[in-house]
Design a protein around this motif. Structure first.
Motif, PDB file in Angstrom:
ATOM      1  N   PRO A 173       2.042 -45.355  27.233  1.00 40.17           N
ATOM      2  CA  PRO A 173       1.707 -43.990  27.645  1.00 40.17           C
ATOM      3  C   PRO A 173       0.650 -43.991  28.751  1.00 40.17           C
ATOM      4  O   PRO A 173      -0.316 -44.737  28.696  1.00 40.17           O
ATOM      5  N   GLY A 174       0.865 -43.175  29.763  1.00 37.08           N
ATOM      6  CA  GLY A 174      -0.067 -43.120  30.882  1.00 37.08           C
ATOM      7  C   GLY A 174       0.301 -44.039  32.024  1.00 37.08           C
ATOM      8  O   GLY A 174      -0.419 -44.102  33.021  1.00 37.08           O
TER       9      GLY A 174
ATOM     10  N   THR B  12       1.364 -45.323  35.379  1.00 31.06           N
ATOM     11  CA  THR B  12       1.372 -44.608  36.653  1.00 31.06           C
ATOM     12  C   THR B  12       1.972 -45.482  37.747  1.00 31.06           C
ATOM     13  O   THR B  12       1.834 -46.705  37.725  1.00 31.06           O
TER      14      THR B  12
ATOM     15  N   HIS C 168       3.511 -40.319  36.431  1.00 32.28           N
ATOM     16  CA  HIS C 168       3.002 -40.983  35.240  1.00 32.28           C
ATOM     17  C   HIS C 168       3.903 -40.706  34.040  1.00 32.28           C
ATOM     18  O   HIS C 168       4.654 -39.726  34.012  1.00 32.28           O
TER      19      HIS C 168
ATOM     20  N   THR D  37       4.508 -39.557  30.388  1.00 30.71           N
ATOM     21  CA  THR D  37       3.855 -38.645  29.440  1.00 30.71           C
ATOM     22  C   THR D  37       4.290 -38.878  28.001  1.00 30.71           C
ATOM     23  O   THR D  37       3.782 -38.223  27.098  1.00 30.71           O
TER      24      THR D  37
ATOM     25  N   ASN E 102       4.382 -40.305  24.405  1.00 33.02           N
ATOM     26  CA  ASN E 102       3.335 -40.873  23.550  1.00 33.02           C
ATOM     27  C   ASN E 102       3.834 -42.110  22.813  1.00 33.02           C
ATOM     28  O   ASN E 102       5.036 -42.333  22.650  1.00 33.02           O
TER      29      ASN E 102
ATOM     30  N   LYS F  34       6.566 -37.555  34.871  1.00 33.73           N
ATOM     31  CA  LYS F  34       6.273 -36.328  35.604  1.00 33.73           C
ATOM     32  C   LYS F  34       5.411 -36.653  36.819  1.00 33.73           C
ATOM     33  O   LYS F  34       4.608 -37.584  36.797  1.00 33.73           O
TER      34      LYS F  34
ATOM     35  N   LEU G 200       2.445 -36.429  39.043  1.00 34.68           N
ATOM     36  CA  LEU G 200       1.047 -36.099  38.837  1.00 34.68           C
ATOM     37  C   LEU G 200       0.401 -35.565  40.108  1.00 34.68           C
ATOM     38  O   LEU G 200      -0.456 -34.693  40.071  1.00 34.68           O
TER      39      LEU G 200
ATOM     40  N   TYR H  73      -1.007 -29.757  36.003  1.00 37.18           N
ATOM     41  CA  TYR H  73      -1.819 -30.824  36.561  1.00 37.18           C
ATOM     42  C   TYR H  73      -2.730 -30.321  37.681  1.00 37.18           C
ATOM     43  O   TYR H  73      -3.349 -31.113  38.384  1.00 37.18           O
TER      44      TYR H  73
END
Length: 625
Positions: A231-232, A234, A249, A251, A253, A266, A268, A287
């Motif tokens: 997760p996260g 980029t 990035h 999204t 989880n 999505k 960023l 964002y």
């Protein structure tokens, strides 16, 4: 059989069998090398030791081959401070001292610097096959183990791949694509080897980072396992009509099982479709990116609901009653509102209240107001009465005239002898007879008196019921700027300042400061010191400010080393325009009995020449600009 090989020894196979039966791992700890007893030979599985061991040390690494899981690779590095012998054989040892495998190694000399004149680290990799590689465990002493270059590079690549920040991709596909062959994505023709971000596949589990191939695509090595897709995550997009120069990035989880979990990417930061420009109204996504913009010109366009519309304001203005100057209004407070003056018969300045002065036209002046002044009416304690203006109710009155209070006349008469026996209300009786006849006799002579206070409230004036208010007159129209009261106060200050008048002045430019001819501007400290320089030492200078023409004084001391040749004294600072004059004097030692001489020669912006007694110390001073 190959020329060089690795064999599991009979003792090693027996050890492995025993470990399997007991359910414990095979533990390898060391590797040894030998010189084969002085010659190359073919090791046999019956060996329990090397022919002649020359060095033993801990294993650096033991791992499975990527392409053949049943192969194990053992690595060791022999340090440069040992050697002086040939390596022809090697052996792998268990933690119990059993020779697990024996290696026939290509004959190689291991030099040592002390005796061979050169030294080097010696790296050995041995590959051997086992029936169950997962049971083999490497026991490592971290204090002596050394990492190989290949292991370090592999380890770094693996760990870097686990970072959330990934290497950029060439393009990002926001529609479903076929994961096969070169193709056009977001206006870019991708080719084999290009990195691509897939963000909108029909099966969201297929989203992620991929490498283009002429056949089937494969996931990028830095995003091809669950440990690397977190997760996260980029990634930057380099090119593309819609998605170029954008940041995306992940999204989704945790936990993430790559190839099973639906992945959501999505944008960023990047292009949102809104053109560059200035907008008064913006639409912002989650964002903080501006996704739409507008420039409304109405209150409704801004969504403002707590004010009046243009048409409503225009209607209120059209129907509003603007009190003109001179209007008299009653206020139930002791302080007149802004724009009003109390009707207190005071004297006011016509310059401060020109509109009111014009309207009253001196009607209430008494003649003692002084030039340029006028007097207000006196409304204190007065009722205001409408001007008759020809009606005939209060005729003969001039507008603005005062009138005293009066009581409408009450008349009546008594005639003859009154036979009054009782009186009431406003009347009272008194006996007017001189006889002693009782008052109740009808033929008595009586007096009658009228007194209104006996039945009504009385005072020294005739008035109705009332409320005390302050009568005020409208003096100016502007609720903030009171007519020209502020302008009059500022009129003097608005003029050009001079030595005897207050006012305003401009700051001088440097050119005006230098010229010194304009007396209508002021000079700041910075411009006063512009160009000033000062070197405080035995050899130094003082450059005056530019408004003094840059006049410069320089000084110094110079020791003459020859009395027969000209010597040049250089100024510490070159004069900008010219050296105007210079003098030089010779020092002498008191009591020495001798005095030197100094003769000056050519003078220019850079310095001058002198000739003097040898060893004479010369002090000099020069001026210029």
């Amino acid at each position: 059989m190959a020329d060089y090989y690795t064999l599991l020894t009979n003792a090693g196979i027996a050890y492995e069998t025993a470990c399997k039966a007991a359910g414990v791992p095979i533990k390898l700890t060391q590797i040894s090398v030998g010189d084969g007893g002085g010659s190359v030979y073919n090791p046999a599985a019956t060996a329990t030791a090397l022919k002649r061991e020359v060095w033993r040390g801990p294993l650096n690494a033991l791992f499975q081959d990527e392409k053949n899981p049943s192969w194990l690779l053992a690595e060791v590095t022999i340090p440069p401070d040992v050697g002086g012998w040939y390596v022809r054989e090697a052996g792998l040892w268990t933690d119990t001292g059993i020779l697990y495998a024996i290696v026939k190694y290509p004959e190689s000399f291991k030099p040592v610097l002390a005796t061979s004149g050169s030294g080097k680290e010696f790296y050995i990799r041995s590959i051997f096959e086992t029936s169950n590689a997962s049971l083999v465990t490497l026991l490592i002493d971290d204090t002596v183990v050394k990492a190989t270059r290949a292991w370090v590079m592999s380890y770094l690549a693996e760990e870097l791949g686990k970072l959330d920040g990934k290497q950029s991709v060439r393009v990002a596909a926001s529609t479903n694509i076929v994961l096969n062959g070169a193709q056009q994505i977001d206006g870019v023709a991708v080719i084999a080897g290009d990195r691509v971000l897939l963000a909108n596949q029909t099966l969201a589990k297929d989203n992620g980072l991929w490498i283009v191939a002429n056949g089937d695509w494969a996931r990028a090595t830095d995003a091809n396992s669950s440990a690397k897709v977190t997760p996260g995550l980029t990634v930057m997009v380099e090119e593309g009509a819609a998605n170029g120069d954008s940041l995306w990035h992940l999204t989704t989880n945790a936990p993430i099982a790559l190839g099973t979990t639906a992945l959501t990417f999505k944008m960023l930061a990047g292009r949102t479709g809104i053109a560059a420009g200035t907008y008064k109204s913006l639409t912002v996504d989650e964002y903080g990116r501006a996704t739409a913009g507008a420039n409304p010109e109405t209150l409704a366009g801004f969504g403002i609901k707590d004010t009046y519309t243009k048409s409503e304001i225009e209607g209120m203005i059209a129907n509003a009653s603007m009190l003109p100057v001179g209007t008299i209004v009653a206020f139930p407070g002791a302080t007149p509102p802004v724009g009003f003056l109390e009707l207190d018969n005071s004297v006011k300045s016509a310059a401060l209240y020109p509109d009111l002065n014009t309207y009253l036209a001196g009607k209430y002046n008494k003649g003692d107001e002084g030039t340029g002044n006028f007097r207000l009416p006196d409304g204190r304690g007065e009722f205001l009465r409408g001007w008759d203006h020809g009606r005939g109710v209060d005729g003969g009155r001039a507008i603005g005239s005062y009138q005293l209070d009066t009581l409408q006349n009450i008349t009546g008469t008594f005639d003859g002898y009154l036979d009054i026996t009782t009186a009431g209300g406003a009347f009272s009786l008194s006996n007017m007879s001189t006889s002693s006849t009782p008052l109740n006799q009808k033929n008595a002579y009586h007096g009658a008196y009228f007194d209104a206070s006996k039945v009504a409230r009385t005072s020294t004036e005739t008035r109705p019921r009332n409320l005390a208010v302050m009568w005020c007159i409208k003096a100016w129209n502007a609720p903030i700027n009171q007519g020209n009261i502020d302008i009059a106060a500022l009129a003097v200050l608005a003029q050009q300042a001079s030595e005897i008048n207050q006012g305003t002045a401009k700051v001088a430019t440097q050119a005006q400061t230098n010229a010194g001819a304009d007396d209508s501007v002021i000079v700041t400290p910075k411009k006063l010191t512009w160009g000033f320089q000062f070197q405080k030492s035995g050899i130094g200078y003082c450059v005056f400010p530019s408004w003094l023409g840059g006049f410069t004084i320089q000084w110094g001391v110079y020791s003459i080393v020859s009395s027969t040749t000209d010597q040049t004294i250089s100024f510490p600072l070159t004069f900008p325009n010219a050296a105007l004059s210079a003098v030089a004097l010779s020092d002498y030692t008191p009591g020495s009995g001798s005095v030197g001489f100094v003769a000056m020669g050519a003078l220019n912006k850079n310095g001058f020449t002198v000739r003097s007694s040898s060893g004479t110390s010369t002090r000099w001073l020069a001026v210029g600009c």
